[in-house]
Enzyme design. Structure first.
Site, PDB file in Angstrom:
ATOM      1  N   ASP A 182       0.879  -1.169   0.000  1.00  0.00           N
ATOM      2  CA  ASP A 182       0.000   0.000   0.000  1.00  0.00           C
ATOM      3  C   ASP A 182       0.923   1.228   0.000  1.00  0.00           C
ATOM      4  O   ASP A 182       1.385   1.653   1.051  1.00  0.00           O
ATOM      5  CB  ASP A 182      -0.877  -0.011   1.257  1.00  0.00           C
ATOM      6  CG  ASP A 182      -1.754   1.229   1.357  1.00  0.00           C
ATOM      7  OD1 ASP A 182      -2.183   1.737   0.307  1.00  0.00           O
ATOM      8  OD2 ASP A 182      -1.996   1.691   2.486  1.00  0.00           O
ATOM      9  N   GLU A 201      -1.577  -1.576  -4.624  1.00  0.00           N
ATOM     10  CA  GLU A 201      -2.907  -0.973  -4.715  1.00  0.00           C
ATOM     11  C   GLU A 201      -2.895   0.151  -5.741  1.00  0.00           C
ATOM     12  O   GLU A 201      -1.963   0.943  -5.813  1.00  0.00           O
ATOM     13  CB  GLU A 201      -3.356  -0.442  -3.343  1.00  0.00           C
ATOM     14  CG  GLU A 201      -4.823  -0.054  -3.355  1.00  0.00           C
ATOM     15  CD  GLU A 201      -5.404   0.172  -1.961  1.00  0.00           C
ATOM     16  OE1 GLU A 201      -5.097  -0.590  -1.047  1.00  0.00           O
ATOM     17  OE2 GLU A 201      -6.195   1.117  -1.812  1.00  0.00           O
ATOM     18  N   ASP A 206      -2.100   0.749   7.636  1.00  0.00           N
ATOM     19  CA  ASP A 206      -1.291   0.597   6.412  1.00  0.00           C
ATOM     20  C   ASP A 206      -0.987  -0.866   6.134  1.00  0.00           C
ATOM     21  O   ASP A 206      -1.076  -1.318   4.991  1.00  0.00           O
ATOM     22  CB  ASP A 206       0.011   1.396   6.546  1.00  0.00           C
ATOM     23  CG  ASP A 206      -0.259   2.885   6.710  1.00  0.00           C
ATOM     24  OD1 ASP A 206      -0.808   3.482   5.768  1.00  0.00           O
ATOM     25  OD2 ASP A 206       0.057   3.424   7.777  1.00  0.00           O
TER      26      ASP A 206
END
Lengths: 171, 171
Positions: free
Chosen positions: A7, A66, A138
């Site tokens: 991420d 992502e 996260d």
């Protein structure tokens, strides 16, 4: 198959590593790399070095990043792009294939609702991977990416065929 | 001192290499790396491989990356950020210091006008480096970055001290 989910973010880049054995998913590791303060190049180097170390340690077979899309302001979108480019560089430097999913796809796959809140994602990641505690936001997002890919990979390349997940099922 | 200027872009990343000997600038090489079509990771890999090869071939001492700022739409800002992150990764992987200048600073240093048009930049780059022909727009922007850094370096770290160029002079 070992999957590394990332991420990306300039300040904090979350990561999550899972193993997929048939239908079963097993948690391996997760956490985040912080770029600290300083000049951009030094910060991107910190992210690159951190991700290189994670890849060297856990030796994933595939990397999932992502497909972030932020429309806050151009400056933070640019910063995010730079962090995302760095994450993809770490993967391609190790010769690993990179898959991309939108936040919507990730949330659909993990929560069954593309507009789920952060806490719901954390909760479902904890449940799906049978974690003893709640993962950080996260790390949870990165693990969710890896889970999404593990689910998608069951049906073949999800994003390439243009299929969409609907409440956890392909539609 | 050999300087590599980079004008990052996801489709086309321009590069320009110059040597600075005292006050004199000498052209070494310029051109661009095209990422082609395909998936993002493959395109960033093409940019990274291309820049790695350029750095290995010309062995610059410093790298300059234009501080691009585009406000067209978030998607292209993100794409630009990813290309820019990749360019900076190439530099830090080679252990090279990275300097950054805004387009305004670059145009001020090269043309003497921060709002100069692309053609003016190309023209001045041709003149300052005594090129036999007009460089391409991407190569010219990259060479202009390198020239800006060569000028700035004469006065020390331009951007760190927060000084601004005014018609080619520090103000």
């Amino acid at each position: 198959m070992r999957i590394l989910g990332i991420d990306p973010g300039l300040q904090v880049t979350g990561f999550g590593v899972i193993d997929k054995n048939g239908q079963r998913l097993a948690y391996i590791a997760s956490g985040c790399v912080k770029s600290g303060r300083g000049e951009l190049a030094a910060r991107l180097k910190t992210l690159l070095d951190g991700l290189n170390e994670i890849i060297a340690t856990y030796r994933p077979a595939e990397v999932v990043v992502e497909k972030v899309f932020v429309n806050v302001n151009p400056q933070s979108t640019l910063a995010l792009g730079q962090a995302r480019g760095t994450a993809i560089c770490a993967a391609v430097l190790a010769g690993l294939p990179v898959a991309e999913y939108t936040a919507l796809q990730v949330k659909q796959a993990v929560v069954g609702n593309g507009h789920a809140k952060k806490e719901q994602v954390q909760h479902m990641v904890k449940r799906l991977l049978a974690l003893p505690g709640m993962p950080g936001a996260d790390a949870a997002d990165a693990l969710a990416c890896a889970i999404c890919h593990a689910h998608g990979a069951r049906f073949g390349a999800l994003q390439v065929r243009g299929l969409r997940m609907k409440r956890g099922r392909l539609g």
